[in-house]
Design an enzyme around this catalytic site. Sequence first.
Site, PDB file in Angstrom:
ATOM      1  N   GLU A  65     -34.610  -6.389  -8.529  1.00  0.00           N
ATOM      2  CA  GLU A  65     -35.429  -7.087  -7.549  1.00  0.00           C
ATOM      3  C   GLU A  65     -34.525  -7.770  -6.521  1.00  0.00           C
ATOM      4  O   GLU A  65     -33.429  -8.238  -6.833  1.00  0.00           O
ATOM      5  CB  GLU A  65     -36.324  -8.124  -8.222  1.00  0.00           C
ATOM      6  CG  GLU A  65     -35.604  -9.311  -8.814  1.00  0.00           C
ATOM      7  CD  GLU A  65     -36.543 -10.430  -9.225  1.00  0.00           C
ATOM      8  OE1 GLU A  65     -37.479 -10.744  -8.462  1.00  0.00           O
ATOM      9  OE2 GLU A  65     -36.332 -10.983 -10.326  1.00  0.00           O
ATOM     10  N   LEU A 108     -33.397 -10.705  -4.294  1.00  0.00           N
ATOM     11  CA  LEU A 108     -33.484 -12.155  -4.289  1.00  0.00           C
ATOM     12  C   LEU A 108     -32.802 -12.683  -3.036  1.00  0.00           C
ATOM     13  O   LEU A 108     -31.668 -12.292  -2.725  1.00  0.00           O
ATOM     14  CB  LEU A 108     -32.802 -12.754  -5.519  1.00  0.00           C
ATOM     15  CG  LEU A 108     -33.407 -12.445  -6.882  1.00  0.00           C
ATOM     16  CD1 LEU A 108     -32.593 -13.111  -7.983  1.00  0.00           C
ATOM     17  CD2 LEU A 108     -34.858 -12.891  -6.951  1.00  0.00           C
ATOM     18  N   ASP A 166     -19.465 -13.444 -18.678  1.00  0.00           N
ATOM     19  CA  ASP A 166     -18.555 -13.387 -17.529  1.00  0.00           C
ATOM     20  C   ASP A 166     -18.920 -14.520 -16.581  1.00  0.00           C
ATOM     21  O   ASP A 166     -19.150 -14.327 -15.390  1.00  0.00           O
ATOM     22  CB  ASP A 166     -18.684 -12.035 -16.834  1.00  0.00           C
ATOM     23  CG  ASP A 166     -17.526 -11.746 -15.878  1.00  0.00           C
ATOM     24  OD1 ASP A 166     -16.564 -12.542 -15.844  1.00  0.00           O
ATOM     25  OD2 ASP A 166     -17.589 -10.724 -15.165  1.00  0.00           O
TER      26      ASP A 166
END
Length: 285
Positions: free
Chosen positions: A88, A90, A193
């Site tokens: 998606e 953003l 990470d």
Amino acid sequence: MSLESALEALLGQPVRMGEAVGGGDIAQPRRAVLADGSEVFVKSARGLPRGWVRAEAMGLERLASADCGIRVPRVLGHSEIPPVLALEWLDFGKATPAYWRALGLGLAALHRSTADGYGFDENGFIGRTPQFNGWKASWPVFFRDHRIVPLHRYCQDAGLLSSGLSADLHAISGRMETLLPEPEQGPALLHGDLWSGNVGADAQGQPVLFDPATYYGSREADLAMTGLFGGFDREFYGAYQEAWPLPADWEEREALLNLYHLLNHVLLFGGAYLARCEVIARRFA
């Protein structure tokens, strides 16, 4: 198959590829527009390691399933041939004054998600480097066998290590079960990470997590990495400690946990990180 054709097969409607967007050391991010007008964030690149796309998709989906209050981009589709990950879109904006507190509280909530062992459902990657995630019952054994030992071997095979550093890494591996305690709370779901380049603020100024290397490990590993490249705001750490205090001596292990990421940076980017590895390895050998 072209990138457009792959996306159309994944998403079920015509796609118009837009401009490249910033970020992405490994995959090349681009914006795409679907026939219905919605936008999609696309990661793709030639030469991606096989399984890299699937690993990132699985990691994002697992983080999202924790429902920890931190936004995670929704996976819309992915394929290995060609390697494509569709997420998606953003819009990112300026962090609100409450951003760091929300991130600290959300990370503590994420870490409440647990498993029966240390590892993950499949192997993954840290950057382009394979990250082994076979399940282990013990955290120090997992960290030794699936984190330090493989990076030691990769760097040694590439001729990047001095004999002294290699000997210190051997010594650390032999002592790992005395250097790292078993976490009292058991395995925690980790981003894996977690540095400042892999978090951001959405259009409402609230935190977003992305680009994970997800697995279940000691929550200290995520907290340690936040301090590796500049650190997070002190409000983040205060909120985390408020929600779920860390052991009083956790910072004594911070450098050892970050040795894994520093060795990976030696492998990926060269010897600029070597001196830091030597100092840490000498301390714990």
